[in-house]
Scaffold this motif. Structure first.
Motif, PDB file in Angstrom:
ATOM      1  N   ARG A 113       0.822  -1.217   0.000  1.00  0.00           N
ATOM      2  CA  ARG A 113       0.000   0.000   0.000  1.00  0.00           C
ATOM      3  C   ARG A 113       0.851   1.259   0.000  1.00  0.00           C
ATOM      4  N   MET A 114       1.657   1.357  -1.039  1.00  0.00           N
ATOM      5  CA  MET A 114       2.492   2.560  -1.181  1.00  0.00           C
ATOM      6  C   MET A 114       2.660   2.857  -2.656  1.00  0.00           C
ATOM      7  N   GLY A 115       2.943   4.114  -2.948  1.00  0.00           N
ATOM      8  CA  GLY A 115       3.139   4.497  -4.336  1.00  0.00           C
ATOM      9  C   GLY A 115       3.603   5.932  -4.414  1.00  0.00           C
ATOM     10  N   LEU A 116       3.723   6.398  -5.639  1.00  0.00           N
ATOM     11  CA  LEU A 116       4.142   7.783  -5.861  1.00  0.00           C
ATOM     12  C   LEU A 116       2.918   8.688  -5.892  1.00  0.00           C
ATOM     13  N   ALA A 117       2.987   9.800  -5.202  1.00  0.00           N
ATOM     14  CA  ALA A 117       1.863  10.738  -5.207  1.00  0.00           C
ATOM     15  C   ALA A 117       1.548  11.196  -6.630  1.00  0.00           C
ATOM     16  N   GLN A 118       2.577  11.404  -7.434  1.00  0.00           N
ATOM     17  CA  GLN A 118       2.375  11.865  -8.814  1.00  0.00           C
ATOM     18  C   GLN A 118       1.555  10.876  -9.634  1.00  0.00           C
ATOM     19  N   GLU A 119       1.733   9.564  -9.349  1.00  0.00           N
ATOM     20  CA  GLU A 119       0.937   8.538 -10.054  1.00  0.00           C
ATOM     21  C   GLU A 119      -0.528   8.680  -9.689  1.00  0.00           C
ATOM     22  N   LEU A 120      -0.752   8.761  -8.377  1.00  0.00           N
ATOM     23  CA  LEU A 120      -2.120   8.813  -7.875  1.00  0.00           C
ATOM     24  C   LEU A 120      -2.823  10.062  -8.390  1.00  0.00           C
TER      25      LEU A 120
END
Ligand code: WAQ
Ligand code: MG
Length: 234
Positions: A129-136
């Motif tokens: 449950r993690m990712g890049l803010a720019q992707e989201l």
């Protein structure tokens, strides 16, 4: 995504994206799983879960620091020096790191005692449950789900270090072709070349921590949704 062969872990990946890009992401995760340098997996499992947007934490990416080591022995020395800022057991941590194989997750090591804390030492603790803010936020031009080792590792390290009980992380990729590793702590994500020999099957991760509540720490690492804000897309 999780790919395995007869129970042996081959690769895994996680991402947070918007619902309109789920199809694309699942396709690319499957392609990536099928083409991993460790081998073709007999089983690929892809899980998609809804995350309520208001539960997503936003944290800043760690600053990236480049360290150019010219040999594996120099890399080992630098890495142990960096982890040695946080533990008297840096040599033991290195020893564990280079001896583990095919773990799905990371070792959780008590910085004071050098002892392993995770309930299942063969599996380790898998951050998810993690990712890049720019992707989201749909602001990235990067193709979703394609492996970009440094970017994914920076996301993982920034999530790990965003918990106050994690004092440092050390990582060697299990991809035989990928020899750059890192040591992360609150001061930055230190990329180190030549963390292993080309072709080596080494690979693993260790999180050094000081915690009074290991269950809560593991719950944060596994379950709390976190997106990482990079200052600028590189
Ligand atoms: N949570 C916990 N541990 C993990 C996770 C995760 N989500 N993903 C991988 N690991 C552990 C697992 O034991 C793997 O065997 C090990 O880490 C290495 O994973 O800036 O690609 O996916 O150029 O091979 C470093 C990039 C890339 C450095 C690291 O790790 C740079 C990498 P890999
Ligand atoms: Mg990985």
């Amino acid at each position: 995504m999780r790919a395995s062969e007869n129970g042996r872990h081959i690769s895994g990946a996680e991402e947070i994206t918007s619902v309109n890009r789920v199809g694309q992401l699942v396709q690319r995760m499957a392609e990536r799983a099928a083409q991993h340098p460790k081998g073709e997996p007999g089983r690929i499992a892809i899980t998609v879960e809804r995350i309520a947007p208001e539960t997503i934490h936003r944290v800043a990416a760690l600053p990236v620091v480049e360290i150019s080591a010219t040999s594996c022995s120099e890399a080992e020395r630098v890495a142990q020096k960096l982890t040695g800022r946080h533990t008297a057991h840096a040599a033991d941590v290195w020893e564990s790191l280079v001896n583990v194989r095919d773990m799905r997750g990371a070792m959780l090591i008590d910085a004071d005692t050098g002892l392993r804390l995770e309930p299942d030492p063969r599996r380790g603790v898998r951050l998810s449950r993690m990712g890049l803010a720019q992707e989201l936020d749909g602001k990235s031009s990067r193709e979703l789900g394609w492996k970009s080792a440094p970017q994914e590792a920076l996301v993982l390290a920034s999530k790990a270090l965003s918990h106050p009980d994690v004092v440092a992380e050390i990582c060697i990729s299990d991809d035989p072709e990928y020899t750059t590793g890192y040591v992360a702590d609150a001061s930055g994500y230190h990329r180190i070349e030549h963390m292993k020999e080309h072709g080596s099957l080494r690979g693993g991760r260790a999180l050094l921590c000081r915690t009074k509540n290991c269950d809560a720490l593991i719950d944060y690492l596994e379950n709390t949704p976190v997106v990482v804000e990079k200052a600028r897309d590189k």
